[in-house]
Design a protein around this motif. Structure first.
Motif, PDB file in Angstrom:
ATOM      1  N   ASP A   1       8.501  16.992  16.227  1.00 54.04           N
ATOM      2  CA  ASP A   1      10.000  17.221  16.014  1.00 54.04           C
ATOM      3  C   ASP A   1      10.356  17.551  17.153  1.00 54.04           C
ATOM      4  OD1 ASP A   1       9.369  16.454  13.221  1.00 54.04           O
ATOM      5  OD2 ASP A   1      10.206  18.146  12.410  1.00 54.04           O
ATOM      6  N   SER A   2      11.737  17.320  17.650  1.00 50.99           N
ATOM      7  CA  SER A   2      12.457  17.636  18.843  1.00 50.99           C
ATOM      8  C   SER A   2      12.499  19.066  18.984  1.00 50.99           C
ATOM      9  CB  SER A   2      13.486  16.704  19.032  1.00 50.99           C
ATOM     10  OG  SER A   2      14.601  17.086  18.067  1.00 50.99           O
ATOM     11  N   SER A   3      12.867  19.678  17.657  1.00 48.91           N
ATOM     12  CA  SER A   3      13.519  21.318  17.943  1.00 48.91           C
ATOM     13  C   SER A   3      12.413  22.150  17.325  1.00 48.91           C
ATOM     14  CB  SER A   3      14.564  21.293  17.127  1.00 48.91           C
ATOM     15  OG  SER A   3      14.233  20.891  15.561  1.00 48.91           O
ATOM     16  N   ASN A   4      11.244  22.079  17.141  1.00 50.60           N
ATOM     17  CA  ASN A   4      10.159  22.793  16.562  1.00 50.60           C
ATOM     18  C   ASN A   4       9.011  22.460  16.772  1.00 50.60           C
ATOM     19  OD1 ASN A   4      10.123  21.320  14.409  1.00 50.60           O
ATOM     20  ND2 ASN A   4      11.847  21.942  13.387  1.00 50.60           N
ATOM     21  N   ASP A   5       7.984  23.282  16.208  1.00 45.31           N
ATOM     22  CA  ASP A   5       6.698  22.944  16.386  1.00 45.31           C
ATOM     23  C   ASP A   5       6.043  21.969  15.112  1.00 45.31           C
ATOM     24  OD1 ASP A   5       6.006  24.013  18.896  1.00 45.31           O
ATOM     25  OD2 ASP A   5       5.642  26.031  18.072  1.00 45.31           O
ATOM     26  N   PHE A   6       6.798  21.624  14.541  1.00 44.24           N
ATOM     27  CA  PHE A   6       6.485  20.611  13.407  1.00 44.24           C
ATOM     28  C   PHE A   6       6.115  19.105  13.818  1.00 44.24           C
ATOM     29  CE2 PHE A   6       8.738  23.918  11.102  1.00 44.24           C
ATOM     30  CZ  PHE A   6       7.647  24.378  10.230  1.00 44.24           C
ATOM     31  N   TYR A   7       5.047  18.620  13.140  1.00 40.94           N
ATOM     32  CA  TYR A   7       4.767  17.313  13.663  1.00 40.94           C
ATOM     33  C   TYR A   7       4.695  16.311  12.329  1.00 40.94           C
ATOM     34  CZ  TYR A   7       3.130  18.861  18.152  1.00 40.94           C
ATOM     35  OH  TYR A   7       3.072  19.317  19.417  1.00 40.94           O
TER      36      TYR A   7
ATOM     37  N   THR B   1       0.801  -1.192  -0.183  1.00 40.16           N
ATOM     38  CA  THR B   1       0.010  -0.010   0.055  1.00 40.16           C
ATOM     39  C   THR B   1       0.922   1.460   0.027  1.00 40.16           C
ATOM     40  OG1 THR B   1      -1.636  -0.957   1.159  1.00 40.16           O
ATOM     41  CG2 THR B   1      -1.792   1.335   1.165  1.00 40.16           C
ATOM     42  N   GLU B   2       0.626   2.062  -1.008  1.00 42.74           N
ATOM     43  CA  GLU B   2       1.401   3.324  -1.254  1.00 42.74           C
ATOM     44  C   GLU B   2       0.574   4.376  -0.364  1.00 42.74           C
ATOM     45  OE1 GLU B   2       2.424   4.786  -4.888  1.00 42.74           O
ATOM     46  OE2 GLU B   2       3.729   3.174  -5.394  1.00 42.74           O
ATOM     47  N   VAL B   3       1.085   5.032   0.630  1.00 42.33           N
ATOM     48  CA  VAL B   3       0.519   6.132   1.559  1.00 42.33           C
ATOM     49  C   VAL B   3       1.599   7.350   1.415  1.00 42.33           C
ATOM     50  CG1 VAL B   3      -0.575   6.666   3.528  1.00 42.33           C
ATOM     51  CG2 VAL B   3      -0.662   4.367   2.717  1.00 42.33           C
ATOM     52  N   VAL B   4       0.955   8.584   1.400  1.00 39.95           N
ATOM     53  CA  VAL B   4       1.994   9.760   1.617  1.00 39.95           C
ATOM     54  C   VAL B   4       2.096  10.135   2.961  1.00 39.95           C
ATOM     55  CG1 VAL B   4       1.977  12.305   0.894  1.00 39.95           C
ATOM     56  CG2 VAL B   4       0.683  10.590  -0.545  1.00 39.95           C
ATOM     57  N   GLN B   5       3.322  10.309   3.329  1.00 37.79           N
ATOM     58  CA  GLN B   5       3.839  10.892   4.537  1.00 37.79           C
ATOM     59  C   GLN B   5       3.735  12.315   4.605  1.00 37.79           C
ATOM     60  OE1 GLN B   5       7.112   9.176   6.853  1.00 37.79           O
ATOM     61  NE2 GLN B   5       8.177  11.152   6.744  1.00 37.79           N
ATOM     62  N   TYR B   6       3.289  13.093   5.592  1.00 43.49           N
ATOM     63  CA  TYR B   6       3.117  14.335   5.774  1.00 43.49           C
ATOM     64  C   TYR B   6       3.817  15.060   6.991  1.00 43.49           C
ATOM     65  CZ  TYR B   6      -0.866  13.981   2.484  1.00 43.49           C
ATOM     66  OH  TYR B   6      -1.601  13.539   1.429  1.00 43.49           O
ATOM     67  N   LYS B   7       4.181  16.212   6.807  1.00 42.77           N
ATOM     68  CA  LYS B   7       4.732  17.218   7.951  1.00 42.77           C
ATOM     69  C   LYS B   7       3.807  18.411   8.092  1.00 42.77           C
ATOM     70  CE  LYS B   7       8.840  17.039   9.270  1.00 42.77           C
ATOM     71  NZ  LYS B   7      10.433  17.319   9.794  1.00 42.77           N
ATOM     72  N   TYR B   8       3.315  18.738   9.159  1.00 41.96           N
ATOM     73  CA  TYR B   8       2.558  19.838   9.260  1.00 41.96           C
ATOM     74  C   TYR B   8       3.049  20.675  10.820  1.00 41.96           C
ATOM     75  CZ  TYR B   8      -1.413  17.980   6.642  1.00 41.96           C
ATOM     76  OH  TYR B   8      -2.440  17.794   5.638  1.00 41.96           O
ATOM     77  N   TYR B   9       2.794  21.866  10.223  1.00 41.17           N
ATOM     78  CA  TYR B   9       2.957  22.916  11.586  1.00 41.17           C
ATOM     79  C   TYR B   9       1.502  23.097  12.016  1.00 41.17           C
ATOM     80  CZ  TYR B   9       3.908  27.378  13.963  1.00 41.17           C
ATOM     81  OH  TYR B   9       4.045  28.151  14.740  1.00 41.17           O
ATOM     82  N   MET B  10       1.653  23.110  13.312  1.00 40.76           N
ATOM     83  CA  MET B  10       0.547  23.077  14.046  1.00 40.76           C
ATOM     84  C   MET B  10       0.323  24.266  14.878  1.00 40.76           C
ATOM     85  SD  MET B  10      -0.832  19.957  13.821  1.00 40.76           S
ATOM     86  CE  MET B  10      -0.609  18.000  14.259  1.00 40.76           C
ATOM     87  N   ASN B  11      -1.039  24.778  15.084  1.00 41.85           N
ATOM     88  CA  ASN B  11      -1.295  25.981  15.980  1.00 41.85           C
ATOM     89  C   ASN B  11      -1.750  25.473  17.014  1.00 41.85           C
ATOM     90  OD1 ASN B  11      -0.968  28.106  14.273  1.00 41.85           O
ATOM     91  ND2 ASN B  11      -3.047  28.157  13.389  1.00 41.85           N
TER      92      ASN B  11
END
Length: 444
Positions: A410-416, A217-227
């Protein structure tokens, strides 16, 4: 002299009558000057959005059972296409079918020439009363977790649609006119062979059959900035008198909001909220699934608290608990137990009031396109082989298997990061399917 006294009395009486008239007129016409009292402005406690039942209740997948193989998908767009087709149907002659054995129900659900629509939890009929067009207003006070459309045979003028509770073995049957079928054939059935993945059945013990994809199964991995939502907004929404709430700092990352018996705890390190009202802890009689779903949705709607795509994932009237899970691209999102409620919204109810409310303070803000990549997940056969390789694995305890996203900060910022993985529901708990022989990891 007598005349003078009598004249004086007459004059005095006349003056008194005139004075009385003047005073009465003043009383009638007096308009006092009042100070203007300004109405206190209404506090807007809206945090994000409200939701309807059709927006909160989504199938997790559907399967097209052909004569030789089974094709299926969990694509949100394909599921929406199927549902939009069914929204135009009229369901008539809805009735309970008590004459079916357990094996009959299995055959009915997984037999040939039908479309099986699978929900992640039991759904009250009342939740779909205004979503599907039921001819009758007498909707059963019952639940279903599958909808099965049996494709008609030659000569049929109607076709049956079954609402099935797979766990309790209850089946309701409705009929739909044959004229409604062409859009389903055109949009779903006819393209299944070419566009949907091939699935195989796996018997999870004697009670349940699961379907998993044969291929990768091909699935896209994402990274988001969160509010992060301000805790003050939830203070205003959850407490009857926000100005009377006291705030205490428990440590460098935790604050406690307290008023009377209600308590809200905010953990800024995990961006999660825990609200509890101990006075509402007990319930004398467990409300039914319809009532529980209705009040859980209304509670969040009252403060417009639906920040992202949260879908109903668990409804348990026996303990008055409801879970709504975050979904991205139609796939469920999970997180480790060490960061509770980062990807789900949990409620526990007393008789009429909320007892516990746990949720994330985060909302998806924007995707980072440069980090997007495609992940190739193992086949369903590999998933089953991995699970069965554990000495402690018992097939009877396996309840579900799904592709989803594992969310981590992520350990250093607000990205998930949202990393695609296989997950399985085992004895009531979700876990990650181990990779390369690792141990399963418990999830929230």
């Amino acid at each position: 002299m007598v005349m003078n006294i009598e004249g004086f009395k007459s004059i005095l009486l006349t003056l008194l009558v005139v004075l009385s008239g003047v005073l009465t007129w003043n009383v009638w016409t007096f308009q006092p000057t009042y100070d203007t009292i300004e109405t206190a402005p209404t506090v807007d406690v809206s945090i994000a959005d409200e939701r309807t039942n059709s927006e909160l209740i989504k199938p997790s997948q559907f399967l097209v059972h052909g004569t030789e193989n089974v094709r299926g998908t969990s694509s949100e767009s394909e599921i929406d296409e199927l549902l939009s087709t069914m929204y135009d149907w009229t369901f008539f002659s809805l009735r309970y079918n008590a004459a079916l054995s357990d094996s009959d129900i299995k055959d009915l659900t997984h037999g040939q020439n039908r479309v099986e629509i699978i929900f992640p939890t039991s759904i009250p009929f009342s939740a779909y009363q205004n979503v599907f067009d039921f001819e009758t207003s007498q909707i059963p006070d019952d639940v279903f977790d599958r909808v099965v459309i049996q494709l008609p045979q030659e000569g049929d003028v109607t076709f049956p649609v079954y609402f099935i509770s797979y766990d309790t073995k209850q089946v309701y049957e409705a009929r739909v006119d044959l004229d409604e079928l062409p859009p389903l054939n055109d949009k779903i059935v006819s393209k299944a062979e070419e566009e949907y993945a091939s699935y195989f059945p796996y018997s999870a013990g004697s009670e349940k059959t699961l379907y998993l994809p044969q291929g990768t199964t091909e699935v896209v991995q994402y990274k988001y900035y969160m509010n992060s939502i301000s805790p003050q907004q939830f203070r205003d929404a959850l407490f009857s008198d926000p100005n009377a709430v006291s705030v205490n700092s428990l440590n460098s990352t935790e604050d406690q909001y307290l008023h009377q018996s209600s308590l809200m705890r905010i953990d800024s390190s995990t961006n999660t909220l825990n609200y509890v009202n101990p006075s509402a802890a007990e319930f004398t009689t467990a409300g039914g699934p319809s009532e529980l779903l209705q009040k859980s949705r209304r509670f969040v709607n009252d403060h417009a608290g639906w920040t992202d795509n949260y879908y109903l994932y668990r409804l348990d009237p026996s303990v008055q608990e409801v879970t709504y899970r975050l979904h991205v691209e139609g796939l469920p999102v999970f997180n480790d137990r060490g960061v509770p409620h980062l990807a789900q919204m949990d409620q526990k109810w007393g008789d009429t009031r909320i007892f516990k409310y746990d949720r994330s303070l985060l909302s998806l803000h924007f995707e980072v396109p440069s980090t997007t990549q495609t992940t190739l997940l193992m086949t369903g056969y590999d998933v089953i082989e991995t699970l069965e390789s554990s000495d402690s694995f018992e097939p009877d305890l396996l309840q579900d298997v799904t592709v989803g996203y594992y969310i981590s900060k992520d350990s250093s910022n607000d990205f998930y990061t949202l990393e695609p993985m296989w997950f399985y529901l085992y004895n009531g708990n979700w876990k990650r399917v181990p990779i390369d022989g690792g141990d399963p990891v418990g999830l929230e």
